[in-house]
Design an enzyme around this catalytic site. Structure first.
Site, PDB file in Angstrom:
ATOM      1  CE1 TYR A  51       0.861  -0.772   4.477  1.00  0.00           C
ATOM      2  CE2 TYR A  51       0.589   1.614   4.323  1.00  0.00           C
ATOM      3  CZ  TYR A  51       1.040   0.496   5.007  1.00  0.00           C
ATOM      4  OH  TYR A  51       1.683   0.654   6.211  1.00  0.00           O
ATOM      5  CB  CYS A  52       1.757   3.893  -1.688  1.00  0.00           C
ATOM      6  SG  CYS A  52       0.738   3.913  -3.176  1.00  0.00           S
ATOM      7  CB  THR A  53      -0.033   8.425  -0.276  1.00  0.00           C
ATOM      8  OG1 THR A  53       1.227   8.391   0.379  1.00  0.00           O
ATOM      9  CG2 THR A  53      -0.876   9.547   0.284  1.00  0.00           C
TER      10      THR A  53
ATOM     11  CB  VAL B 270      -3.289   5.421   3.441  1.00  0.00           C
ATOM     12  CG1 VAL B 270      -3.778   5.731   4.846  1.00  0.00           C
ATOM     13  CG2 VAL B 270      -2.196   4.368   3.487  1.00  0.00           C
TER      14      VAL B 270
END
Ligand SMILES: [Zn+2]
Ligand SMILES: [Zn+2]
Length: 356
Positions: A197-199, A226
């Site tokens: 996952y990332c932003t 996120v």
């Protein structure tokens, strides 16, 4: 399907991010940049940061709520997005988060290596926030701990992360990929899932495609990152109580973070007290990105505490222009407060020599 547009906001702006991959040549890229700069500013009143390159677009923006549908329409009527209309990623807190519109020709993610559309075509599996959570929950219940990788940089996960995530201590995408490859190689079962996952999802789209093109079949990424997960947990009936993500989500606008849960994971870089408020040193030529509590902000005049920064924070704009100063920190050090603060909570370039 689009989500319903958030109706009411603090100041009449929506904050949105999206990305899309396409194939343009080197003549078309600046043309698209100029068109977006002109039409989005003039007709849509967009403010934000847009990156365009031959492989796609990455946009973070705020837009007056009554213009949001027009932006959607603009995207739908432009050939370059044909068939791949980007999905809007809504922020948790809506307000005008940028001063102006900047459209730049720049790689979507500074990968350090050229990427072909062929590589990008190896799409990872995109899990909705709901599916992501239920897969991680059920793994937990079975006592499994699948490889869960935080693809963000070190300063981002200081203030928030998923429970059980591995967070490689890196500054760049290239270092991140090297760390991820090592982790993947070390596993016995090459087909076991890799969760990442990332932003907002774009870094994982690219990283996931690279891993898949290298033979890892079972790569799963959090769709919308996120940002989307935070919105999901904040808006569901049970709220954030069972959120697998704890703390804040770092954002690349002037807010420097939005709350997912109320837990405070980080510490003030100057006094060590619990705090998760990122700030930039008030001296522009220092611009150190660090965590500062309200007490320290008052004590150090919103600066990193270095005497030059305090002095410059008191100067008028005219004086500052007259006394141009060279940049104090390189990009890498600007986001590494752990390397530049002394025990007294004051940043000093001369400390670097000892800590390097
Ligand atoms: Zn403090
Ligand atoms: Zn400073």
């Amino acid at each position: 399907m689009d989500q319903p547009y958030p109706a009411t906001t603090e100041d009449g702006y929506h904050t949105i991010s999206f990305y899309s991959f396409f194939a343009l040549d080197e003549i078309q890229v600046p043309r698209l940049r100029d068109k977006i700069q002109r039409e989005w500013a003039r007709d849509l009143k967009v403010v934000g940061r847009i990156y365009i390159c031959e492989q796609g677009i990455n946009a973070q923006l705020s837009i007056p709520t009554d213009k949001t549908r027009d932006l959607r329409l603009w995207l739908e009527t432009h050939q370059v997005f044909s068939g791949r209309i980007p999905k809007f990623n809504w922020a948790i807190e809506h307000r005008r988060s940028f001063k102006a519109l900047h459209v730049r020709v720049r790689p979507l993610v500074a990968t350090g290596v050229p990427l072909s559309l062929e590589t990008l075509s190896h799409e990872p599996e995109y899990l909705s926030p709901d599916a992501w959570e239920s897969e991680l929950h059920s793994a937990q219940e079975k006592g499994e701990s699948p490889l869960l990788i935080d693809m963000r940089n070190n300063y981002e996960f200081r203030i928030g992360k998923f429970q059980g995530a591995v967070c490689p201590d890196v500054d760049t995408f290239r270092e991140e990929m090297a760390a991820v490859r090592t982790m993947c190689k070390e596993r016995e079962d090459k087909q076991a899932p890799i969760y990442m996952y990332c932003t907002g999802g774009i870094r994982c789209s690219i990283a996931g495609a690279i891993l898949k093109s290298e033979g890892y079949e079972n790569v799963k990424t959090l769709q919308g990152g996120v940002v989307a997960y935070g919105k999901h947990v904040r808006e569901r009936p049970g709220g954030t109580a069972s959120s697998l993500y704890r703390g804040k989500n770092f954002t690349f606008d002037k807010r420097l973070g939005e709350e997912v849960t109320t837990e405070v994971l980080a510490k003030c870089d100057q006094c060590g007290g619990p705090c998760d408020l990122f700030t930039n040193c008030a001296n522009r030529s220092c611009n150190l990105l660090f965590i500062q509590c309200p007490k320290c902000a008052e004590k150090h005049h919103k600066t990193c505490g270095h005497e030059t920064c305090i002095e410059r924070s008191q100067m008028s704009h005219e004086e500052l222009i007259k006394n141009r100063m060279p940049t104090v920190w390189s990009y890498h050090l600007r986001v590494r407060p752990d390397k530049v603060f002394g025990k007294d909570g004051i940043a000093r370039p001369e400390l670097l020599a000892n800590k390097a």
